[in-house]
Design an enzyme around this catalytic site. Structure first.
Site, PDB file in Angstrom:
ATOM      1  N   ARG A  82     -12.964 -47.586 -31.749  1.00  0.00           N
ATOM      2  CA  ARG A  82     -13.804 -47.507 -30.427  1.00  0.00           C
ATOM      3  C   ARG A  82     -15.004 -48.189 -30.912  1.00  0.00           C
ATOM      4  O   ARG A  82     -15.370 -48.528 -32.175  1.00  0.00           O
ATOM      5  CB  ARG A  82     -14.028 -45.994 -30.250  1.00  0.00           C
ATOM      6  CG  ARG A  82     -14.664 -45.430 -31.507  1.00  0.00           C
ATOM      7  CD  ARG A  82     -14.507 -43.908 -30.999  1.00  0.00           C
ATOM      8  NE  ARG A  82     -14.980 -42.940 -32.194  1.00  0.00           N
ATOM      9  CZ  ARG A  82     -15.941 -42.076 -32.121  1.00  0.00           C
ATOM     10  NH1 ARG A  82     -16.349 -41.581 -31.069  1.00  0.00           N
ATOM     11  NH2 ARG A  82     -16.018 -41.291 -33.200  1.00  0.00           N
ATOM     12  N   VAL A 118      -2.409 -42.115 -37.415  1.00  0.00           N
ATOM     13  CA  VAL A 118      -3.956 -42.029 -37.489  1.00  0.00           C
ATOM     14  C   VAL A 118      -4.548 -42.823 -36.451  1.00  0.00           C
ATOM     15  O   VAL A 118      -5.836 -42.149 -36.236  1.00  0.00           O
ATOM     16  CB  VAL A 118      -4.173 -43.114 -39.010  1.00  0.00           C
ATOM     17  CG1 VAL A 118      -5.491 -42.764 -39.309  1.00  0.00           C
ATOM     18  CG2 VAL A 118      -3.368 -42.334 -40.105  1.00  0.00           C
ATOM     19  N   HIS A 175      -9.421 -33.725 -32.582  1.00  0.00           N
ATOM     20  CA  HIS A 175     -10.583 -34.815 -33.441  1.00  0.00           C
ATOM     21  C   HIS A 175     -11.237 -35.536 -32.528  1.00  0.00           C
ATOM     22  O   HIS A 175     -11.060 -36.313 -31.897  1.00  0.00           O
ATOM     23  CB  HIS A 175      -9.430 -35.876 -34.096  1.00  0.00           C
ATOM     24  CG  HIS A 175     -10.368 -36.691 -34.994  1.00  0.00           C
ATOM     25  ND1 HIS A 175     -11.161 -36.540 -35.976  1.00  0.00           N
ATOM     26  CD2 HIS A 175     -10.261 -38.133 -35.255  1.00  0.00           C
ATOM     27  CE1 HIS A 175     -11.781 -37.428 -36.544  1.00  0.00           C
ATOM     28  NE2 HIS A 175     -11.136 -38.535 -36.029  1.00  0.00           N
TER      29      HIS A 175
HETATM   30  N1  LIG Z   1      -7.692 -40.268 -37.309  1.00  0.00           N
HETATM   31  C1  LIG Z   1      -8.642 -40.734 -37.942  1.00  0.00           C
HETATM   32  O1  LIG Z   1      -9.387 -39.802 -38.505  1.00  0.00           O
HETATM   33  C2  LIG Z   1      -9.460 -42.104 -37.776  1.00  0.00           C
HETATM   34  C3  LIG Z   1     -10.494 -42.505 -38.526  1.00  0.00           C
HETATM   35  C4  LIG Z   1     -10.712 -43.876 -38.550  1.00  0.00           C
HETATM   36  C5  LIG Z   1     -10.219 -44.687 -37.520  1.00  0.00           C
HETATM   37  N2  LIG Z   1      -9.244 -44.120 -36.642  1.00  0.00           N
HETATM   38  C6  LIG Z   1      -8.437 -44.930 -35.800  1.00  0.00           C
HETATM   39  O2  LIG Z   1      -7.570 -46.015 -36.580  1.00  0.00           O
HETATM   40  C7  LIG Z   1      -7.295 -47.111 -35.887  1.00  0.00           C
HETATM   41  C8  LIG Z   1      -7.541 -48.333 -36.651  1.00  0.00           C
HETATM   42  O3  LIG Z   1      -9.016 -48.656 -37.180  1.00  0.00           O
HETATM   43  P1  LIG Z   1      -9.615 -49.831 -38.007  1.00  0.00           P
HETATM   44  O4  LIG Z   1     -10.902 -49.571 -37.977  1.00  0.00           O
HETATM   45  O5  LIG Z   1      -8.514 -49.981 -38.913  1.00  0.00           O
HETATM   46  O6  LIG Z   1      -9.274 -50.948 -36.733  1.00  0.00           O
HETATM   47  P2  LIG Z   1      -9.031 -52.593 -37.044  1.00  0.00           P
HETATM   48  O7  LIG Z   1      -9.325 -53.012 -35.750  1.00  0.00           O
HETATM   49  O8  LIG Z   1      -9.643 -52.865 -38.321  1.00  0.00           O
HETATM   50  O9  LIG Z   1      -7.572 -52.640 -37.445  1.00  0.00           O
HETATM   51  C9  LIG Z   1      -6.448 -52.265 -36.450  1.00  0.00           C
HETATM   52  C10 LIG Z   1      -5.286 -53.287 -36.574  1.00  0.00           C
HETATM   53  O10 LIG Z   1      -4.228 -53.013 -35.889  1.00  0.00           O
HETATM   54  C11 LIG Z   1      -3.399 -53.971 -35.773  1.00  0.00           C
HETATM   55  N3  LIG Z   1      -2.693 -54.058 -34.533  1.00  0.00           N
HETATM   56  C12 LIG Z   1      -2.983 -54.213 -33.219  1.00  0.00           C
HETATM   57  N4  LIG Z   1      -1.754 -53.607 -32.608  1.00  0.00           N
HETATM   58  C13 LIG Z   1      -0.754 -53.717 -33.637  1.00  0.00           C
HETATM   59  C14 LIG Z   1       0.672 -53.720 -33.527  1.00  0.00           C
HETATM   60  N5  LIG Z   1       1.379 -53.504 -32.388  1.00  0.00           N
HETATM   61  N6  LIG Z   1       1.508 -53.652 -34.689  1.00  0.00           N
HETATM   62  C15 LIG Z   1       0.809 -53.786 -36.023  1.00  0.00           C
HETATM   63  N7  LIG Z   1      -0.706 -53.954 -36.060  1.00  0.00           N
HETATM   64  C16 LIG Z   1      -1.242 -53.933 -34.826  1.00  0.00           C
HETATM   65  C17 LIG Z   1      -4.795 -55.252 -35.611  1.00  0.00           C
HETATM   66  O11 LIG Z   1      -4.204 -56.424 -35.570  1.00  0.00           O
HETATM   67  C18 LIG Z   1      -5.633 -54.544 -36.664  1.00  0.00           C
HETATM   68  O12 LIG Z   1      -5.396 -55.434 -37.930  1.00  0.00           O
HETATM   69  C19 LIG Z   1      -8.102 -47.070 -34.684  1.00  0.00           C
HETATM   70  O13 LIG Z   1      -7.456 -46.541 -33.333  1.00  0.00           O
HETATM   71  C20 LIG Z   1      -9.328 -45.929 -35.010  1.00  0.00           C
HETATM   72  O14 LIG Z   1      -9.827 -45.366 -33.959  1.00  0.00           O
HETATM   73  C21 LIG Z   1      -8.642 -42.844 -36.810  1.00  0.00           C
END
Ligand SMILES: NC(=O)c1ccc[n+]([C@@H]2O[C@H](COP(=O)([O-])OP(=O)(O)OC[C@H]3O[C@@H](n4cnc5c(N)ncnc54)[C@H](O)[C@@H]3O)[C@@H](O)[C@H]2O)c1
Length: 314
Positions: A82, A118, A175
């Site tokens: 986000r 995640v 969450h």
């Molecule tokens: N559950 C939790 O506690 C928690 C904590 C932090 C972040 N998150 C979530 O984790 C996710 C990733 O966050 P981030 O900061 O690493 O984002 P980011 O943008 O740095 O990384 C996301 C990656 O996903 C890749 N991607 C997109 N579609 C794809 C597909 N079909 N196959 C493979 N890869 C694909 C993108 O190319 C990118 O490299 C987000 O949804 C974020 O909200 C969850």
């Protein structure tokens, strides 16, 4: 567990890979990302730290989902994070379509794996992944509460000045802003936190925990949190990999527990070789029950927004 795959080599995926490799939680660690070269470059970069960090885990990065073949665990960190001002639910539509593709890849290439979600909104996506796979709930779970609890424990440490070593916190529920920090299970070496801090301080800790992700996002602006989320992933992977059977808050499919059916929410669960082996059901106080129900209503609202699908594996 000799092979783990992380799908999504973004910030969270990369940091998780670093922890998992450093702790040698698997022999082979595969990163997959749709961005050409992103996973391969990340894997190589981490691999080159091995002589300095002293690990023998082998890392590889690919765009081809077939690379997950033979994985015992697939961790999904792919999706849109986000932006400031957005809630986790705001990224629902995009992330569901990304997740669906990944789940289908897992069904095709790693049908014997466990699946740890995640990507956000994690409760809803864990539910979606469970429905789509049709797998037993022990094999499909999500990470949220380990991070939220670590945030809460960190804030308790900051407020009290005590070592984090002795501090345990527990956050349940969804969450999101409706997460349920369980103050009575927040202790310092077994002593309840309210022995050390007054009620307004506890309220401040709870509010800061609820806003933990937003606080970091507001500071960094162009990135959401990834260091602590990655450490939380590694803690769960470690419990499964080493069959440690830690009781950790886990986004789990509820089938009657806590009075809830057909929903994924954060509850204490035993994590071991069998995945999410058992849900620990606590008797909630009236106040906790109200918070838990509010949290489940928020998750259900998002579940109701999910596009229809034929569950593939059912
Ligand atoms: N559950 C939790 O506690 C928690 C904590 C932090 C972040 N998150 C979530 O984790 C996710 C990733 O966050 P981030 O900061 O690493 O984002 P980011 O943008 O740095 O990384 C996301 C990656 O996903 C890749 N991607 C997109 N579609 C794809 C597909 N079909 N196959 C493979 N890869 C694909 C993108 O190319 C990118 O490299 C987000 O949804 C974020 O909200 C969850």
């Amino acid at each position: 567990m000799s092979k783990i795959t992380i799908v999504g080599a973004g910030r969270v995926g990369e940091a998780a890979a670093q922890f998992i490799a450093k702790e040698e939680l698997c022999r082979e660690l595969v990163l997959i990302d749709v961005r050409d070269g992103a996973a391969a470059g990340t894997a190589l970069d981490i691999q080159e730290s091995a002589p300095l960090m002293h690990f023998d885990t082998k890392l590889q990065g690919y765009t081809d989902p077939q690379a997950m073949e033979g994985s015992e665990l697939v961790v999904v960190t792919a999706g849109l994070p986000r932006k400031p001002g957005m809630s986790r639910s705001d990224v629902l539509d995009t992330n569901v379509s990304i997740l669906d593709v990944i789940v289908d890849d897992v069904l095709k290439h790693a049908a014997d794996a466990m699946l740890m979600i995640v990507s956000n909104p994690v409760d809803v996506l864990t539910y979606r992944a469970w429905r789509r796979t049709g797998w037993d709930r022990t094999r499909v779970f999500g990470q949220a509460g380990v991070l939220d609890s670590s945030r809460m424990a960190s804030f308790v440490a900051l407020e009290t000045g005590f070592s984090v070593e002795d501090i345990h916190a527990m956050v349940l529920g969804g969450h999101g802003d409706s997460m349920v920090p369980m103050t009575r299970f927040t202790t310092i070496n077994g002593i309840s936190v309210d022995h050390f801090v007054d009620a307004p301080t506890i309220e401040r800790i709870i509010e800061r925990t609820r806003q933990g992700g937003a606080e970091i996002l507001a500071l960094k602006k162009n990135s959401s949190a990834y260091g602590a989320p990655a450490a939380a992933i590694a803690a769960m992977v470690s419990s499964i990999r080493m069959n440690r059977k830690r009781v950790l808050p886990t986004v789990s499919i509820l089938q009657g527990e806590y009075g809830q059916h057909d929903i994924a929410m954060g509850v204490p669960a035993v994590l071991g070789r069998g995945g999410m082996e058992r849900i620990v059901e606590l008797v909630l106080t009236e106040e906790e029950q109200v918070m838990f129900s509010r949290s489940s209503a928020a998750v259900r609202e998002d579940i109701a927004r999910l596009p229809a699908q034929q569950p593939v594996g059912l």
